[in-house]
Design an enzyme around this catalytic site. Structure first.
Site, short mmCIF file in Angstrom:
data_model
loop_
_atom_site.label_atom_id
_atom_site.label_comp_id
_atom_site.label_asym_id
_atom_site.label_seq_id
_atom_site.Cartn_x
_atom_site.Cartn_y
_atom_site.Cartn_z
N ARG A 90 0.97 -1.25 -0.14
CA ARG A 90 0.08 0.07 -0.09
C ARG A 90 0.81 1.07 0.01
O ARG A 90 1.83 1.22 0.37
CB ARG A 90 -0.87 -0.12 1.37
CG ARG A 90 -2.09 -0.82 1.13
CD ARG A 90 -3.37 -0.42 0.33
NE ARG A 90 -4.51 -1.20 0.09
CZ ARG A 90 -4.48 -2.29 -0.52
NH1 ARG A 90 -3.72 -2.81 -1.47
NH2 ARG A 90 -5.58 -2.94 -0.34
N GLU A 147 -3.68 8.18 -4.17
CA GLU A 147 -4.30 7.15 -5.31
C GLU A 147 -5.79 7.72 -5.34
O GLU A 147 -6.34 7.95 -4.30
CB GLU A 147 -4.26 5.72 -5.41
CG GLU A 147 -2.88 5.16 -5.75
CD GLU A 147 -2.80 3.56 -5.29
OE1 GLU A 147 -3.89 2.98 -5.80
OE2 GLU A 147 -1.96 3.10 -5.14
N HIS A 203 -1.11 -0.12 -9.86
CA HIS A 203 -1.71 -0.82 -8.69
C HIS A 203 -2.60 -2.11 -9.39
O HIS A 203 -3.84 -2.31 -9.26
CB HIS A 203 -3.17 -0.05 -8.10
CG HIS A 203 -3.43 -0.46 -6.63
ND1 HIS A 203 -3.71 0.23 -5.60
CD2 HIS A 203 -3.50 -1.99 -6.14
CE1 HIS A 203 -3.96 -0.50 -4.63
NE2 HIS A 203 -3.66 -1.83 -4.80
P1 NAP Z 1 -1.28 -11.12 5.45
O1 NAP Z 1 -1.19 -12.46 5.31
O2 NAP Z 1 -1.95 -10.68 6.58
O3 NAP Z 1 0.38 -10.66 6.00
C1 NAP Z 1 0.73 -9.32 6.36
C2 NAP Z 1 2.04 -9.62 7.35
O4 NAP Z 1 2.47 -8.37 7.85
C3 NAP Z 1 2.01 -10.49 8.44
O5 NAP Z 1 3.03 -11.50 8.22
C4 NAP Z 1 1.94 -9.69 9.58
O6 NAP Z 1 2.65 -10.14 10.65
C5 NAP Z 1 3.02 -8.41 9.14
N1 NAP Z 1 3.19 -7.18 9.84
C6 NAP Z 1 2.02 -6.62 10.26
N2 NAP Z 1 2.43 -5.30 10.68
C7 NAP Z 1 3.63 -5.42 10.60
C8 NAP Z 1 4.94 -4.56 11.00
N3 NAP Z 1 4.45 -3.24 11.60
N4 NAP Z 1 6.04 -4.81 10.59
C9 NAP Z 1 6.39 -6.07 10.12
N5 NAP Z 1 5.40 -6.90 9.59
C10 NAP Z 1 4.17 -6.43 10.00
O7 NAP Z 1 -1.79 -10.28 4.31
P2 NAP Z 1 -1.67 -10.49 2.78
O8 NAP Z 1 -2.52 -11.41 2.25
O9 NAP Z 1 -0.09 -10.95 2.62
O10 NAP Z 1 -1.49 -9.21 2.23
C11 NAP Z 1 -0.48 -8.08 2.76
C12 NAP Z 1 -1.00 -6.64 2.17
O11 NAP Z 1 -0.74 -6.69 0.76
C13 NAP Z 1 -2.67 -6.39 2.08
O12 NAP Z 1 -2.73 -5.90 3.52
C14 NAP Z 1 -2.74 -5.38 0.92
O13 NAP Z 1 -2.68 -4.21 1.53
C15 NAP Z 1 -1.39 -5.48 0.15
N6 NAP Z 1 -1.95 -6.14 -1.13
C16 NAP Z 1 -1.66 -5.44 -2.42
C17 NAP Z 1 -2.01 -5.78 -3.42
C18 NAP Z 1 -1.92 -4.60 -4.83
O14 NAP Z 1 -2.82 -4.80 -5.64
N7 NAP Z 1 -0.63 -4.37 -4.77
C19 NAP Z 1 -2.71 -6.94 -3.61
C20 NAP Z 1 -2.85 -7.85 -2.58
C21 NAP Z 1 -2.28 -7.26 -1.49
P3 NAP Z 1 2.09 -11.54 11.51
O15 NAP Z 1 2.00 -12.53 10.59
O16 NAP Z 1 3.20 -11.88 12.59
O17 NAP Z 1 0.65 -11.00 11.93
#
Ligand code: NAP
Length: 328
Positions: A239, A268, A287
């Protein structure tokens, strides 16, 4: 009054699912987000809302639809929705995890490779007819990816999928940060959990894969770029607000870091970003992290299924606040 409001164009198969369940729906079949006034009007009386990340779903909007039971975001990130306000109102909120993990990891890695090997610059050069003959010092001479150190900030679903590509496909050493340790990734990929400072200092490529939260807001500023290697690259397909964009542009311009691959922006819709003006080792994308036909279709279907479950009285499979369900 329709039972379900769909705020923007989604895949037709998802609309067919709603129809098959005989759910009446108002469908704003457009790729343009509704402005807040029209969104307020659109959701009046509905019980289910299917929305995109460009729809800001806050308490004021929720109060336009007193019968609202479920908000289904067609995205895994849900920083556009006030989940606490939804919980207070007994509204369940859902997202679309897992179905987009590999697709987003592919795009993340595509940005990494494209920035390192300067693919957009090479493409522009070719198309403008500048390529005449092979040169050892090619104008687009890049840097290696294979065998380098990859730092994953946020080793969740997508972060792990990016790490897997790096470790198993490109022989990279993986460092990571997360709130909790990931023994499976450590075993499978040889990944090592480190402090954020260590990750900044030691990584050749840093991939941001955390959600956008108050804790991750401006996680990357000049202070962090100063700690990175001058040869390092930053990849952000998570993000925009996680990176202070002006600082990133400054770090790239002044050579604090070497390059970047950026899919998401602080503001955005994008009005103007200094990043889009930088060329050398910088790749920008609009994006498109989850933007494959298969995945965007699956995300649409998943959101429709979440709404259908909730309106049938079952806690939806991808509830973010399932604890409120028993009270409904
Ligand atoms: P996820 O499985 O919840 O993974 C997020 C990770 O971030 C978790 O491992 C969490 O730790 C960690 N985290 C949270 N706060 C943190 C911090 N302050 N410092 C370090 N690590 C931290 O989510 P996901 O499915 O992988 O998706 C991640 C993000 O990608 C989404 O929230 C979304 O905003 C973004 N995304 C963007 C696109 C795009 O089109 N560009 C597409 C899809 C997703 P824990 O595991 O220990 O809780």
């Amino acid at each position: 009054v329709s039972q379900v409001c769909v705020t923007q164009r989604i895949f037709p198969e998802a609309i067919e699912l709603l129809q098959a369940e005989n759910l009446s729906h108002s469908y704003h079949e457009s790729d343009q987000a509704l402005d807040s006034h029209d969104l307020n009007e659109a959701i009046k009386g509905c019980e289910g809302l299917i929305c995109l990340i460009t729809d800001k779903v806050d308490a004021v909007l929720m109060d336009q639809a007193p019968n609202l039971k479920v908000i289904a975001n067609v995205a895994v990130g849900y920083d556009n929705i006030d989940v606490a306000a939804a919980s207070e109102r007994g509204i369940v909120v859902t997202n679309t995890p897992d179905v987009l993990t590999e697709t987003t990891a592919d795009l993340t890695f595509a940005l990494l490779l494209a920035a390192a090997r300067r693919i957009p610059e090479a493409d522009t050069y070719m198309r403008s007819g500048q390529f005449k003959e092979f040169k050892l010092y090619q104008p687009q001479i890049g840097v290696d990816v294979f065998g380098k150190t990859l730092g994953i900030v946020g080793m969740g679903r997508i972060g792990t999928a990016v790490a897997r590509r790096g470790a198993l496909g490109f022989g990279m050493k993986v460092l990571y940060t997360a709130n909790s340790s990931k023994p499976e990734a450590e075993k499978e990929l040889g990944a090592k959990q480190v402090t954020f400072e260590e990750l900044l200092k030691e990584s050749d490529f840093i991939s941001i894969n955390t959600p956008s939260t108050p804790e991750t807001h401006h996680l990357f500023t000049l202070k962090e770029f100063e700690q990175m290697k001058r040869s390092a690259f930053l990849i952000n397909a998570a993000r925009g607000p996680i990176v202070k964009e002006d600082d990133l542009a400054e770090a790239l311009e002044s050579g604090l870091i070497q390059g970047a691959g950026i899919d998401v922006f602080e503001r955005e819709p994008l009005i103007d970003s200094k990043l889009a003006q930088l060329k050398k080792h910088v790749v920008v994308a609009p994006h498109i992290g989850s933007a494959s036909v298969e995945t965007r279709r699956n995300m649409s279907l998943m959101a429709a299924q979440n709404v259908i479950s909730a309106l049938k009285g079952q806690c939806p499979p991808n509830a973010l606040n399932p604890e409120i369900w028993k009270d409904v």
